[in-house]
Design a protein around this motif. Structure first.
Motif, PDB file in Angstrom:
ATOM      1  N   ALA A   1       0.834  -1.209   0.000  1.00  0.00           N
ATOM      2  CA  ALA A   1       0.000   0.000   0.000  1.00  0.00           C
ATOM      3  C   ALA A   1       0.865   1.255   0.000  1.00  0.00           C
ATOM      4  CB  ALA A   1      -0.921  -0.023   1.215  1.00  0.00           C
ATOM      5  N   SER A   2       2.001   1.210   0.708  1.00  0.00           N
ATOM      6  CA  SER A   2       2.889   2.374   0.758  1.00  0.00           C
ATOM      7  C   SER A   2       3.456   2.687  -0.623  1.00  0.00           C
ATOM      8  CB  SER A   2       4.034   2.121   1.741  1.00  0.00           C
ATOM      9  OG  SER A   2       4.770   0.958   1.369  1.00  0.00           O
ATOM     10  N   THR A   3       3.696   1.639  -1.405  1.00  0.00           N
ATOM     11  CA  THR A   3       4.185   1.843  -2.769  1.00  0.00           C
ATOM     12  C   THR A   3       3.081   2.382  -3.657  1.00  0.00           C
ATOM     13  OG1 THR A   3       5.834   0.083  -2.544  1.00  0.00           O
ATOM     14  CG2 THR A   3       5.176   0.682  -4.790  1.00  0.00           C
ATOM     15  N   ARG A   4       1.882   1.810  -3.547  1.00  0.00           N
ATOM     16  CA  ARG A   4       0.782   2.242  -4.402  1.00  0.00           C
ATOM     17  C   ARG A   4       0.423   3.715  -4.152  1.00  0.00           C
ATOM     18  NH1 ARG A   4      -2.312  -0.892  -7.384  1.00  0.00           N
ATOM     19  NH2 ARG A   4      -1.561  -2.766  -6.355  1.00  0.00           N
ATOM     20  N   ARG A   5       0.615   4.176  -2.916  1.00  0.00           N
ATOM     21  CA  ARG A   5       0.288   5.569  -2.608  1.00  0.00           C
ATOM     22  C   ARG A   5       1.213   6.553  -3.318  1.00  0.00           C
ATOM     23  NH1 ARG A   5      -1.043   3.567   2.684  1.00  0.00           N
ATOM     24  NH2 ARG A   5       1.107   3.896   3.374  1.00  0.00           N
ATOM     25  N   LYS A   6       2.340   6.061  -3.807  1.00  0.00           N
ATOM     26  CA  LYS A   6       3.288   6.959  -4.471  1.00  0.00           C
ATOM     27  C   LYS A   6       2.996   7.148  -5.960  1.00  0.00           C
ATOM     28  CE  LYS A   6       7.335   6.273  -1.487  1.00  0.00           C
ATOM     29  NZ  LYS A   6       8.784   5.946  -1.481  1.00  0.00           N
ATOM     30  N   ARG A   7       1.913   6.557  -6.451  1.00  0.00           N
ATOM     31  CA  ARG A   7       1.663   6.633  -7.886  1.00  0.00           C
ATOM     32  C   ARG A   7       1.426   8.060  -8.374  1.00  0.00           C
ATOM     33  NH1 ARG A   7      -2.972   4.460  -5.597  1.00  0.00           N
ATOM     34  NH2 ARG A   7      -4.947   5.464  -6.136  1.00  0.00           N
ATOM     35  N   HIS A   8       1.133   8.976  -7.434  1.00  0.00           N
ATOM     36  CA  HIS A   8       0.940  10.373  -7.838  1.00  0.00           C
ATOM     37  C   HIS A   8       2.243  10.999  -8.355  1.00  0.00           C
ATOM     38  CE1 HIS A   8       2.630  10.819  -3.786  1.00  0.00           C
ATOM     39  NE2 HIS A   8       3.054  12.002  -4.192  1.00  0.00           N
ATOM     40  N   LEU A   9       3.385  10.347  -8.088  1.00  0.00           N
ATOM     41  CA  LEU A   9       4.663  10.894  -8.552  1.00  0.00           C
ATOM     42  C   LEU A   9       4.742  10.923 -10.080  1.00  0.00           C
ATOM     43  CD1 LEU A   9       7.186   9.221  -6.067  1.00  0.00           C
ATOM     44  CD2 LEU A   9       6.187  11.508  -5.963  1.00  0.00           C
ATOM     45  N   ALA A  10       3.887  10.147 -10.728  1.00  0.00           N
ATOM     46  CA  ALA A  10       3.890  10.125 -12.193  1.00  0.00           C
ATOM     47  C   ALA A  10       2.885  11.091 -12.803  1.00  0.00           C
ATOM     48  CB  ALA A  10       3.605   8.706 -12.689  1.00  0.00           C
ATOM     49  N   ASP A  11       2.117  11.771 -11.968  1.00  0.00           N
ATOM     50  CA  ASP A  11       0.986  12.560 -12.476  1.00  0.00           C
ATOM     51  C   ASP A  11       1.396  13.632 -13.478  1.00  0.00           C
ATOM     52  OD1 ASP A  11      -0.478  11.025 -10.832  1.00  0.00           O
ATOM     53  OD2 ASP A  11      -1.170  12.619  -9.497  1.00  0.00           O
ATOM     54  N   ARG A  12       2.527  14.278 -13.252  1.00  0.00           N
ATOM     55  CA  ARG A  12       2.922  15.400 -14.114  1.00  0.00           C
ATOM     56  C   ARG A  12       3.728  14.961 -15.340  1.00  0.00           C
ATOM     57  NH1 ARG A  12       2.467  20.494 -11.661  1.00  0.00           N
ATOM     58  NH2 ARG A  12       1.778  20.405  -9.489  1.00  0.00           N
ATOM     59  N   LEU A  13       3.998  13.689 -15.449  1.00  0.00           N
ATOM     60  CA  LEU A  13       4.795  13.216 -16.588  1.00  0.00           C
ATOM     61  C   LEU A  13       3.912  13.085 -17.831  1.00  0.00           C
ATOM     62  CD1 LEU A  13       6.953  10.458 -14.852  1.00  0.00           C
ATOM     63  CD2 LEU A  13       7.535  12.849 -15.285  1.00  0.00           C
ATOM     64  N   PRO A  14       4.449  13.340 -19.005  1.00  0.00           N
ATOM     65  CA  PRO A  14       3.644  13.279 -20.233  1.00  0.00           C
ATOM     66  C   PRO A  14       3.610  11.874 -20.829  1.00  0.00           C
ATOM     67  CG  PRO A  14       5.828  14.065 -20.760  1.00  0.00           C
ATOM     68  CD  PRO A  14       5.808  13.868 -19.266  1.00  0.00           C
ATOM     69  N   HIS A  15       2.663  11.647 -21.709  1.00  0.00           N
ATOM     70  CA  HIS A  15       2.639  10.422 -22.518  1.00  0.00           C
ATOM     71  C   HIS A  15       3.533  10.679 -23.729  1.00  0.00           C
ATOM     72  CE1 HIS A  15      -0.461   8.336 -20.251  1.00  0.00           C
ATOM     73  NE2 HIS A  15      -1.181   9.451 -20.228  1.00  0.00           N
ATOM     74  N   ALA A  16       4.823  10.591 -23.538  1.00  0.00           N
ATOM     75  CA  ALA A  16       5.790  10.913 -24.591  1.00  0.00           C
ATOM     76  C   ALA A  16       7.079  10.160 -24.320  1.00  0.00           C
ATOM     77  CB  ALA A  16       6.059  12.428 -24.622  1.00  0.00           C
ATOM     78  N   PRO A  17       7.910   9.957 -25.342  1.00  0.00           N
ATOM     79  CA  PRO A  17       9.200   9.300 -25.107  1.00  0.00           C
ATOM     80  C   PRO A  17      10.115  10.196 -24.295  1.00  0.00           C
ATOM     81  CG  PRO A  17       9.074  10.085 -27.368  1.00  0.00           C
ATOM     82  CD  PRO A  17       7.719  10.277 -26.767  1.00  0.00           C
ATOM     83  N   GLY A  18      10.965   9.585 -23.507  1.00  0.00           N
ATOM     84  CA  GLY A  18      11.891  10.384 -22.719  1.00  0.00           C
ATOM     85  C   GLY A  18      12.625   9.568 -21.681  1.00  0.00           C
ATOM     86  N   VAL A  19      13.249  10.288 -20.753  1.00  0.00           N
ATOM     87  CA  VAL A  19      14.049   9.693 -19.688  1.00  0.00           C
ATOM     88  C   VAL A  19      13.425  10.086 -18.350  1.00  0.00           C
ATOM     89  CG1 VAL A  19      16.358   9.532 -18.664  1.00  0.00           C
ATOM     90  CG2 VAL A  19      16.100   9.930 -21.122  1.00  0.00           C
ATOM     91  N   TYR A  20      13.401   9.146 -17.401  1.00  0.00           N
ATOM     92  CA  TYR A  20      12.892   9.453 -16.072  1.00  0.00           C
ATOM     93  C   TYR A  20      13.982   9.193 -15.037  1.00  0.00           C
ATOM     94  CZ  TYR A  20      12.022   4.392 -16.239  1.00  0.00           C
ATOM     95  OH  TYR A  20      12.155   3.045 -16.391  1.00  0.00           O
ATOM     96  N   LEU A  21      14.000  10.038 -14.011  1.00  0.00           N
ATOM     97  CA  LEU A  21      14.996   9.950 -12.949  1.00  0.00           C
ATOM     98  C   LEU A  21      14.284   9.855 -11.599  1.00  0.00           C
ATOM     99  CD1 LEU A  21      16.039  12.160 -15.245  1.00  0.00           C
ATOM    100  CD2 LEU A  21      18.046  12.227 -13.768  1.00  0.00           C
ATOM    101  N   PHE A  22      14.461   8.754 -10.878  1.00  0.00           N
ATOM    102  CA  PHE A  22      13.953   8.614  -9.520  1.00  0.00           C
ATOM    103  C   PHE A  22      14.968   9.249  -8.570  1.00  0.00           C
ATOM    104  CE2 PHE A  22      11.363   5.387 -11.500  1.00  0.00           C
ATOM    105  CZ  PHE A  22      10.216   5.329 -10.723  1.00  0.00           C
ATOM    106  N   GLN A  23      14.475  10.081  -7.635  1.00  0.00           N
ATOM    107  CA  GLN A  23      15.358  10.750  -6.690  1.00  0.00           C
ATOM    108  C   GLN A  23      14.842  10.584  -5.274  1.00  0.00           C
ATOM    109  OE1 GLN A  23      14.669  14.175  -9.346  1.00  0.00           O
ATOM    110  NE2 GLN A  23      16.773  14.780  -8.845  1.00  0.00           N
ATOM    111  N   ASP A  24      15.766  10.593  -4.301  1.00  0.00           N
ATOM    112  CA  ASP A  24      15.358  10.493  -2.903  1.00  0.00           C
ATOM    113  C   ASP A  24      15.130  11.882  -2.318  1.00  0.00           C
ATOM    114  OD1 ASP A  24      17.866  11.542  -2.431  1.00  0.00           O
ATOM    115  OD2 ASP A  24      18.722   9.675  -1.668  1.00  0.00           O
ATOM    116  N   ASP A  25      14.844  11.949  -1.008  1.00  0.00           N
ATOM    117  CA  ASP A  25      14.507  13.239  -0.401  1.00  0.00           C
ATOM    118  C   ASP A  25      15.686  14.192  -0.332  1.00  0.00           C
ATOM    119  OD1 ASP A  25      15.916  11.837   1.465  1.00  0.00           O
ATOM    120  OD2 ASP A  25      14.346  11.819   2.992  1.00  0.00           O
ATOM    121  N   ALA A  26      16.908  13.682  -0.563  1.00  0.00           N
ATOM    122  CA  ALA A  26      18.092  14.543  -0.588  1.00  0.00           C
ATOM    123  C   ALA A  26      18.439  14.994  -2.001  1.00  0.00           C
ATOM    124  CB  ALA A  26      19.283  13.817   0.037  1.00  0.00           C
TER     125      ALA A  26
END
Length: 574
Positions: free
Chosen positions: A215-240
């Motif tokens: 459930a803690s993982t599923r709650r983070k799905r909002h992190l993708a909300d602003r990303l477009p439906h387009a080709p590109g690169v994604y970078l996961f970052q921590d709180d630092a």
């Protein structure tokens, strides 16, 4: 590196800010069920009935049902099970008529079936047999969903009849296609209802749902909300702000959301998602640009959860030195010393194996000492074994030694025939003596050398070109344009609809990155980047617009011999 961004289409502009996918209430589902003469198309079994129900937002939009003449006798036990007999299908249409009618009915919908592999497998088989274009259906399997939602306490199994009782279906399954399809509709709606309480509201979430996602993982799905439906690169970052992981996708939003809604089998990725607090997306004009940007960003940030491409500088090269008495050596860097380099090798072991193959054939010196023009030293054990020409004790003159060095150079850079012929002869002799492990060692050495030489020749052919401009029509119908300079991707763009193609390409060239020629087979980029560019240039459908320089490989080069060596496998130790 990208061209000017293309203005979004009208429907893109009208998307709501919080659009996360396709809401289930807006998706049209076509729930299908088949009856057949048996369980496998491979055994010649045929379809005897097709039933389907089209629904959207909980409402039935239409139904489809037809018996199908299998043009073969229906087995007795199948007739008893389904109630479909030979007289019933005698006047029914054959599959060649029934299937096109069903495909027309289902067009534009998401196919749903209980054990979809079976039903969709039969339909695809007969579409192929009839040379019908199979629509690009998305498929949903209610069995797979039920396994994540319905527990053993509720039902003894996940058969349609058991699930129909759990969800109190209005139709009882009876092994007739339309009745079973109607029951599957009720099961689908029951599953969607349960998952809605768990935050599953879109088709994408439904397709990727797994109970194994915390459930803690599923709650983070909002992190993708602003990303477009387009080709590109994604970078996961921590709180630092530290970059944890970098990836690429043709659809940034869909791919990133899958990390939070699908069952991730890689434990490292689960750990990474647990640490991530933000996801940054970089939109790219083309998938190739995304691949290249990914490589560069991984090399720059060296994310702890990326295993590949983090250290492009840690490669090995095979070098034929330029000195009075040249030799072969393994080095980490390409220097401006007029020497010949082959590589880079992906591992030190492959480089050492290639070096051993060359030393088997050419008796040039293996010592690392600097020798003067007229050395006067004692010969080493390799000279006593006749594996070295022994310039150190004056056993050979410089012109004879230079002739052997030219052979080495020719085999490395142009045609490896001498190495191939001699090592193949040794392999054959060892095999005749049933010394197969020793023969395998020689085979592996030859394979490593040929792969490295072919790679180096292909890369050199591209990187010595000052500029290569090429285009290819993508699946969307638009033309993707790439500009490579000395093997480095200098620009990427997509020609806008209705634009002047010539003017667009010229504008892209004017704004492309300036790349200065340097030394070595991959002077301006990593070998991995140049290989990605090369792979795209060699892909079907690519059209060369302009080449500044000579793009050619040796006709008798190492690539000609690659089919004779086995694919990479476990290395046999000598």
């Amino acid at each position: 590196m990208s061209a000017e961004p293309v203005p979004p289409a009208r429907w893109d502009e009208q998307r709501s800010f919080d659009e996360l996918g396709r809401p289930l209430r807006e998706v049209t589902f076509c729930v299908v069920d088949l009856e057949t003469t048996g369980g496998s198309v491979a055994d010649g079994d045929m379809i005897t009935e097709i039933g389907a129900v089209k629904v959207r937002g909980g409402e039935v939009l239409g139904e489809f049902q037809t018996l199908v003449n299998p043009q073969t006798a229906i087995p007795a036990f199948i007739a008893v099970l389904t109630g479909i007999t030979n007289p019933m299908v005698a006047d029914a249409p054959p599959i060649s008529s029934a299937l096109p009618a069903f495909l027309e009915f289902a067009a534009g919908s998401v196919l749903v079936a209980h054990n979809a592999r079976f039903d969709v497998g039969f339909l695809r088989h007969f579409a192929t047999q009839q040379q019908l274009a199979w629509p690009d259906f998305e498929v949903l399997d209610t069995v797979r969903l039920a396994r994540h939602v319905v527990t053993r306490d509720e039902a003894p199994n996940h058969k349609l009849s058991s699930l129909a009782r759990v969800f109190r279906a209005s139709t009882t399954p009876n092994h007739r296609a339309l009745a079973d399809a109607r029951a599957t509709v009720d099961v689908l709606h029951g599953l969607i209802g349960r998952l809605g309480g768990l935050g599953v509201h879109t088709l994408e979430e439904l397709q990727s749902y797994s109970v194994k996602v915390a459930a803690s993982t599923r709650r983070k799905r909002h992190l993708a909300d602003r990303l477009p439906h387009a080709p590109g690169v994604y970078l996961f970052q921590d709180d630092a702000g530290r970059v944890l992981y970098i990836g690429t996708s043709r659809d940034l939003r869909r791919r990133v959301r899958s990390y939070f809604t699908a069952s991730e089998k890689r434990s490292r990725m689960g750990q990474m998602v647990g640490l991530a607090t933000t996801v940054t997306g970089i939109t790219c004009a083309t998938p190739l640009e995304a691949e290249v940007r990914e490589l560069r960003l991984i090399a720059e940030h060296k994310p702890p959860f990326n295993r590949r491409s983090r250290h492009p500088e840690k490669v090995t090269w095979l070098k034929l030195t330029r000195e009075v008495w040249p030799r072969l050596s393994l080095v980490r860097k390409v220097l401006d010393d007029d020497a010949d380099y082959v590589g880079p090798f992906s591992s030190r072991g492959a480089a050492e194996s290639s070096l051993a193959a060359l030393h088997e054939v050419f008796p040039i010196r293996q010592c690392s000492d600097r020798l003067g023009r007229k050395p006067s030293r004692s010969a080493c054990v390799l000279a006593e074994m006749e594996r070295c020409l022994s310039p150190c004790d004056g056993s050979i003159d410089s012109s004879t030694y230079a002739a052997v060095v030219r052979q080495v150079q020719d085999n490395l850079l142009r045609r490896p025939d001498d190495v191939v012929d001699l090592i193949e002869a040794r392999m054959s002799a060892l095999s005749d003596q049933e010394r197969f492990e020793e023969a395998a060692v020689h085979r592996d050495r030859l394979a490593d050398l040929l792969r490295a030489a072919a790679r180096s020749q292909r890369l050199t052919a591209l990187t010595r070109c000052r500029e290569v401009v090429a285009a290819r029509r993508e699946e969307t119908g638009a033309w993707a344009v790439h500009i490579a300079r000395h093997g480095r991707l200098a620009a990427a763009g997509v020609i806008p609809p209705g634009a002047d193609a010539i003017a667009y390409v010229e504008g892209l060239r004017q704004t492309a990155e300036t790349v200065v020629a340097e030394i070595g087979p991959t002077p301006a980029a990593t070998a991995e980047e140049s290989e990605r560019v090369l792979r795209w240039l060699e892909a079907p459908g690519v059209r060369l617009i302009d080449v500044v320089g000579e793009w050619s490989c040796p006709v008798q080069g190492a690539g000609r011999h690659l089919p004779i060596v086995a694919p990479p496998g476990p290395r046999v130790s000598a």
